[in-house]
Design a protein around this motif. Structure first.
Motif, PDB file in Angstrom:
ATOM      1  N   SER A 577       0.837  -1.198   0.000  1.00 45.46           N
ATOM      2  CA  SER A 577       0.000   0.000   0.000  1.00 45.46           C
ATOM      3  C   SER A 577       0.869   1.244   0.000  1.00 45.46           C
ATOM      4  O   SER A 577       1.942   1.288   0.597  1.00 45.46           O
ATOM      5  N   GLY A 578       0.401   2.242  -0.652  1.00 49.54           N
ATOM      6  CA  GLY A 578       1.129   3.506  -0.738  1.00 49.54           C
ATOM      7  C   GLY A 578       0.319   4.497  -1.534  1.00 49.54           C
ATOM      8  O   GLY A 578      -0.909   4.412  -1.610  1.00 49.54           O
ATOM      9  N   ARG A 579       0.996   5.416  -2.139  1.00 49.65           N
ATOM     10  CA  ARG A 579       0.320   6.411  -2.954  1.00 49.65           C
ATOM     11  C   ARG A 579       0.168   5.905  -4.377  1.00 49.65           C
ATOM     12  O   ARG A 579       0.725   4.888  -4.769  1.00 49.65           O
ATOM     13  N   SER A 580      -0.615   6.633  -5.161  1.00 50.44           N
ATOM     14  CA  SER A 580      -0.800   6.259  -6.556  1.00 50.44           C
ATOM     15  C   SER A 580       0.523   6.422  -7.294  1.00 50.44           C
ATOM     16  O   SER A 580       1.330   7.302  -6.974  1.00 50.44           O
ATOM     17  N   PRO A 581       0.788   5.585  -8.302  1.00 53.95           N
ATOM     18  CA  PRO A 581       2.069   5.666  -9.013  1.00 53.95           C
ATOM     19  C   PRO A 581       2.211   6.978  -9.761  1.00 53.95           C
ATOM     20  O   PRO A 581       1.262   7.474 -10.368  1.00 53.95           O
ATOM     21  N   GLY A 582       3.392   7.533  -9.694  1.00 49.35           N
ATOM     22  CA  GLY A 582       3.681   8.789 -10.363  1.00 49.35           C
ATOM     23  C   GLY A 582       5.035   9.301  -9.945  1.00 49.35           C
ATOM     24  O   GLY A 582       5.584   8.919  -8.907  1.00 49.35           O
ATOM     25  N   LEU A 583       5.591  10.171 -10.763  1.00 51.98           N
ATOM     26  CA  LEU A 583       6.914  10.695 -10.475  1.00 51.98           C
ATOM     27  C   LEU A 583       6.926  11.521  -9.201  1.00 51.98           C
ATOM     28  O   LEU A 583       7.866  11.452  -8.406  1.00 51.98           O
ATOM     29  N   GLY A 584       5.866  12.305  -8.966  1.00 49.64           N
ATOM     30  CA  GLY A 584       5.814  13.135  -7.769  1.00 49.64           C
ATOM     31  C   GLY A 584       5.768  12.320  -6.498  1.00 49.64           C
ATOM     32  O   GLY A 584       6.535  12.561  -5.551  1.00 49.64           O
ATOM     33  N   SER A 585       4.877  11.325  -6.434  1.00 47.91           N
ATOM     34  CA  SER A 585       4.779  10.494  -5.229  1.00 47.91           C
ATOM     35  C   SER A 585       6.047   9.680  -5.020  1.00 47.91           C
ATOM     36  O   SER A 585       6.433   9.411  -3.878  1.00 47.91           O
ATOM     37  N   PHE A 586       6.717   9.302  -6.094  1.00 54.07           N
ATOM     38  CA  PHE A 586       7.962   8.555  -5.957  1.00 54.07           C
ATOM     39  C   PHE A 586       9.065   9.425  -5.363  1.00 54.07           C
ATOM     40  O   PHE A 586       9.791   8.994  -4.456  1.00 54.07           O
ATOM     41  N   LEU A 587       9.185  10.667  -5.840  1.00 53.59           N
ATOM     42  CA  LEU A 587      10.256  11.537  -5.365  1.00 53.59           C
ATOM     43  C   LEU A 587      10.009  12.020  -3.940  1.00 53.59           C
ATOM     44  O   LEU A 587      10.948  12.104  -3.141  1.00 53.59           O
ATOM     45  N   PHE A 588       8.772  12.332  -3.585  1.00 57.11           N
ATOM     46  CA  PHE A 588       8.505  12.908  -2.273  1.00 57.11           C
ATOM     47  C   PHE A 588       8.509  11.865  -1.157  1.00 57.11           C
ATOM     48  O   PHE A 588       8.928  12.160  -0.046  1.00 57.11           O
ATOM     49  N   SER A 589       8.049  10.661  -1.433  1.00 62.13           N
ATOM     50  CA  SER A 589       8.054   9.627  -0.384  1.00 62.13           C
ATOM     51  C   SER A 589       9.172   8.614  -0.572  1.00 62.13           C
ATOM     52  O   SER A 589       9.537   7.920   0.382  1.00 62.13           O
ATOM     53  N   PHE A 590       9.716   8.487  -1.755  1.00 63.83           N
ATOM     54  CA  PHE A 590      10.831   7.609  -2.119  1.00 63.83           C
ATOM     55  C   PHE A 590      10.739   6.249  -1.412  1.00 63.83           C
ATOM     56  O   PHE A 590      11.493   5.942  -0.482  1.00 63.83           O
ATOM     57  N   PRO A 591       9.814   5.413  -1.865  1.00 59.42           N
ATOM     58  CA  PRO A 591       9.621   4.112  -1.203  1.00 59.42           C
ATOM     59  C   PRO A 591      10.677   3.074  -1.559  1.00 59.42           C
ATOM     60  O   PRO A 591      10.673   1.983  -0.979  1.00 59.42           O
ATOM     61  N   HIS A 592      11.561   3.382  -2.481  1.00 58.55           N
ATOM     62  CA  HIS A 592      12.480   2.364  -3.000  1.00 58.55           C
ATOM     63  C   HIS A 592      13.418   1.819  -1.927  1.00 58.55           C
ATOM     64  O   HIS A 592      13.932   0.706  -2.068  1.00 58.55           O
ATOM     65  N   THR A 593      13.650   2.566  -0.871  1.00 56.11           N
ATOM     66  CA  THR A 593      14.548   2.103   0.203  1.00 56.11           C
ATOM     67  C   THR A 593      13.781   1.725   1.462  1.00 56.11           C
ATOM     68  O   THR A 593      14.371   1.658   2.545  1.00 56.11           O
ATOM     69  N   SER A 594      12.487   1.481   1.341  1.00 58.28           N
ATOM     70  CA  SER A 594      11.654   1.238   2.528  1.00 58.28           C
ATOM     71  C   SER A 594      11.117  -0.183   2.592  1.00 58.28           C
ATOM     72  O   SER A 594      10.106  -0.427   3.251  1.00 58.28           O
ATOM     73  N   TYR A 595      11.768  -1.136   1.947  1.00 55.77           N
ATOM     74  CA  TYR A 595      11.233  -2.496   1.941  1.00 55.77           C
ATOM     75  C   TYR A 595      11.492  -3.235   3.246  1.00 55.77           C
ATOM     76  O   TYR A 595      10.789  -4.190   3.562  1.00 55.77           O
TER      77      TYR A 595
END
Length: 750
Positions: A577-595
């Motif tokens: 679960s997270g935000r809707s996919p998009g460049l803005g949500s990716f940059l502001f929350s940056f989930p890539h390092t939160s696994y």
């Protein structure tokens, strides 16, 4: 009598990773005192990791982290008159460290990946965040972004014309140009990453074209053309049309014909230089006053942003490239992990002489998932040459493993993107039940893993020792770029489909054989001559028939994404679960390092908790174990008793209490004690534990239970004998850890 252990190999992703940084963060030890989740282990529940020397790899900077989960087992109830032992349930965590590779990355290594993205045919891509949606609302966002690009160029025309004709800087036009460019990016971001990238490239191109048109307009001496309501609207329309043609041509040529696009951009840059040369004195004074600031920005921006891009994205760009300059480093990275997997397969306990591990879990984060995917396939190709399976005329009654293989081969699952292979039952009107769900597929995978992990297996009413094992039970990809395989590995979804069909890429389930007879009889296997008779082998791309693939990804992580529609329906996709996919949500929350570590990003904590729970379920799940040991004849009698009373094992059921049955045959042949697959699945309902123990005793087997119950006190004579090592143990301790294996399977019986 320690049980075999589990080895977990974590492969880190891009960036300036330090040795043990990913390993220690992944294993963790939190949360503590209300802190967010930090790693797999929970110190508040007594889960404590121990750091040891890494004697497997022999690297001085590497370490191994050990964890014993024996205290987490539930006791088996209603099972009396049996010895209980608190055997350790050791899990060893290793890190495959490769960040010291690719140290000479320069900008030219990044350009092919960028050009590949920009030139992608959007219609040929699989659905996802990169392609964007196909609904009317996404098309509206794209149209709005295109109109904003048109507005940017038109505003640049007016800005340049006004600057050339009036002795002042037109701040309103500059502000409107900036707002139009920002709006174009925001609108494109709603339509997908590919649209955003193209708009980001389009803005400077149309700005150059607009500036050149503004210079041409000024050359006509129309002093009032900078005003939108001027009487010279016809000339404005004419040059706006010229600008549209130049802008459209630049974008199309840049996307489709890269070399000519660069030439056209070069012409535009020359035109812009002419425009700057034509600027009046006030504008020149403004640029000169800003020269110092611009010089600092120009000096720092490449050093900061460029260094980050080269050190991070450069690793991915070079590993995913087929350029001859990168093949050597890429091959070294893969070979290192393949060699590590091989050593884990052959590592033996120096005391017992048995294999140390019977399960390997490989976890790949980010680019590490691609590296692990390649290495698992290469390791399978090496081991598969000596994994002999029954011939095509074998029956399940004689060869129990044949029933498992047929269940996998008759799976009713797509094997490649957007395709569906007719099953044997459909083509032959067979009455056999086919697998209709990914869950059933994964249960059959677990059954095959139980057979391939042991050193001795049951077949044709005898025990056999095959020359090799396969113990990579699980592959876990976290935020894997494999979600963009249609761009990174292929030229669209159709090309990816063909690569999967040709078995250049391993899929789950595997791609079937190409010829009709093979596809009908054994889709995943081919016949092989062994010198005395024929056997079958799983083909080189069938690794995910024996290895379960779990893919975990945040829905707003643009690096990762779903894999089921790209590389097969047998992959277990777990969206977080997270935000809707998009460049803005990716940059502001940056989930890539939160696994496995949420940190301060509150929006990702729910997804991190789910990810860690899934990782723990795969890696750390243990069952109470019944260990039955005895001679070959006793083992054979035990198997017959299980078949007689219809006590057939089942695949692991996460939500049901189960017990694992382990059989240890004792023989005069080396190894004296070896874990044995007796032709039935080793997992049973916990309610049948007492019955299993009774049958084992009746067949002359010694039974020990390892669960959460207190261990049975040793009798004095037992304690005395346990304190002194036996001659057998001393002899085995002197043997080498790696022994040569025979060329083919041989009988295990005397």
């Amino acid at each position: 009598m320690p049980q075999p252990r589990t080895a977990v190999v974590i492969v880190h992703g891009i960036g300036e990773q330090r040795p043990l940084e990913t390993l220690r963060g992944f294993v963790g030890g939190g949360p503590k005192d209300g802190e967010p989740q930090n790693g797999l282990l929970i110190s508040d529940e007594g889960e404590r990791p121990f750091i040891n020397a890494d004697v497997l790899t022999g690297l001085t900077y590497s370490r191994r982290i050990s964890y014993d989960g024996a205290h987490k087992l539930n006791p088996l109830l209603n099972v009396d008159d049996v010895e209980r032992r608190s055997y350790s349930r050791i899990t060893h965590f290793y890190e495959y460290y490769w960040a010291y590779r690719f140290r000479s990355t320069v900008w030219r290594h990044l350009l092919p990946v960028v050009f590949r993205l920009l030139r992608s045919d959007r219609a040929g891509l699989a659905d996802g965040a990169v392609k964007g949606g196909i609904r009317p609302v996404e098309n509206i966002w794209r149209a709005a972004a295109l109109l904003c690009c048109v507005a940017v160029s038109a505003l640049v025309v007016f800005t340049v014309t006004a600057t050339l004709q009036r002795p002042q800087v037109p701040w309103p036009w500059l502000l409107l140009t900036f707002l139009a460019a920002s709006a174009a990016i925001l609108f494109a971001e709603r339509a997908g990453v590919l649209s955003t990238a193209r708009v980001a490239i389009a803005i400077p191109l149309v700005s150059i074209a607009g500036a050149f048109c503004g210079y041409l307009i000024d050359g006509l001496n129309t002093s009032d053309l900078w005003q939108p309501v001027s009487g010279q609207f016809g000339w404005i329309s004419l040059f706006a049309l010229v600008w549209l043609i130049l802008s459209g041509a630049a974008l199309w040529v840049y996307a489709r014909r890269r070399n000519w696009g660069i030439v056209l951009i070069g012409i535009g840059v020359v035109g812009l230089a002419v425009v700057v040369y034509k600027l009046p004195a006030p504008a020149v004074d403004f640029l000169q006053s800003a020269q110092a600031v611009l010089a600092v920005i120009v000096a720092l921006l490449p050093a900061l942003a460029g260094g980050f891009a080269l050190r991070s994205f450069g690793d991915a760009a070079r590993y995913l490239s087929n350029s001859p300059d990168d093949l050597n480093e890429r091959e070294e990275i893969r070979a290192g992990l393949v060699d590590m997997i091989h050593r884990l397969h052959i590592e033996r306990d120096p005391v017992t002489g048995r294999f140390l591990y019977d399960r390997i879990v490989i976890v790949g984060h980010s680019l590490g998932g691609v590296i692990a995917y390649d290495a698992i396939g290469a390791a399978w190709a090496r081991a598969n040459s000596t994994i002999y399976l029954p011939d095509r005329d074998a029956t399940e009654e004689i060869y129990p493993i044949e029933g498992i293989l047929k269940a996998l081969e008759q799976a009713n699952l797509p094997v490649a993107p957007h395709t569906r292979r007719p099953t044997t039952a459909e083509t032959r009107d067979d009455a056999r039940a086919t697998l209709t769900s990914p869950e059933s597929w994964r249960r059959s995978q677990r059954r095959l893993q139980a057979a391939l992990r042991t050193e001795v297996r049951w077949a044709a009413d005898r025990l056999w020792r095959p020359p090799s094992r396969w113990i990579v039970s699980d592959f876990i990809s976290l935020g894997s770029p494999l979600a963009h395989a249609d761009i990174l590995f292929a030229d669209g979804a159709d090309d990816l489909k063909q690569l999967c069909k040709d078995r250049l890429l391993a899929t789950c389930p595997p791609a079937p054989q190409q010829t009709s007879p093979a596809r009908e009889e054994h889709p995943f296997r081919f016949r092989s001559w062994r010198g005395q008779h024929y056997c079958t082998k799983l083909h080189h791309a069938a690794v995910f028939a024996a290895t379960t693939w779990t893919n975990i990804y945040f829905t707003h992580d643009l690096v990762g994404g779903p894999l089921r529609d790209r590389l097969g329906q047998g992959i277990d996709d777990w969206p977080l679960s997270g935000r809707s996919p998009g460049l803005g949500s990716f940059l502001f929350s940056f989930p890539h390092t939160s696994y496995w570590k949420a940190g301060k990003r509150r929006r990702n904590r729910s997804g991190t908790k789910t990810s860690v729970a899934k990782l723990r379920d795969i890696i750390l799940r243990e069952y109470p174990t019944i260990i039955a040991s005895g001679s070959i004849s006793s083992v054979k009698s035990f198997r017959k008793a299980l078949m007689k009373y219809d006590l057939v094992g089942e695949a692991p059921q996460p939500m049901h209490p189960q017990v694992e049955l382990r059989v240890l045959r004792i023989s005069t042949k080396e190894p004296v004690r070896a874990w044995t697959w007796i032709g039935t699945d080793p997992w049973y309902p916990a309610a049948t534990a007492a019955r299993l123990v009774r049958l084992a005793h009746e067949c002359g087997l010694e039974v020990v239970i390892s669960d959460g119950s207190p261990p049975t006190p040793l009798q004095p004579e037992t304690a005395e004998s346990a304190a002194e090592p036996s001659d057998e143990a001393g002899e085995l301790r002197e043997r080498t850890r790696e022994r040569p294996t025979p060329d083919m399977a041989e009988p295990d019986e005397e």
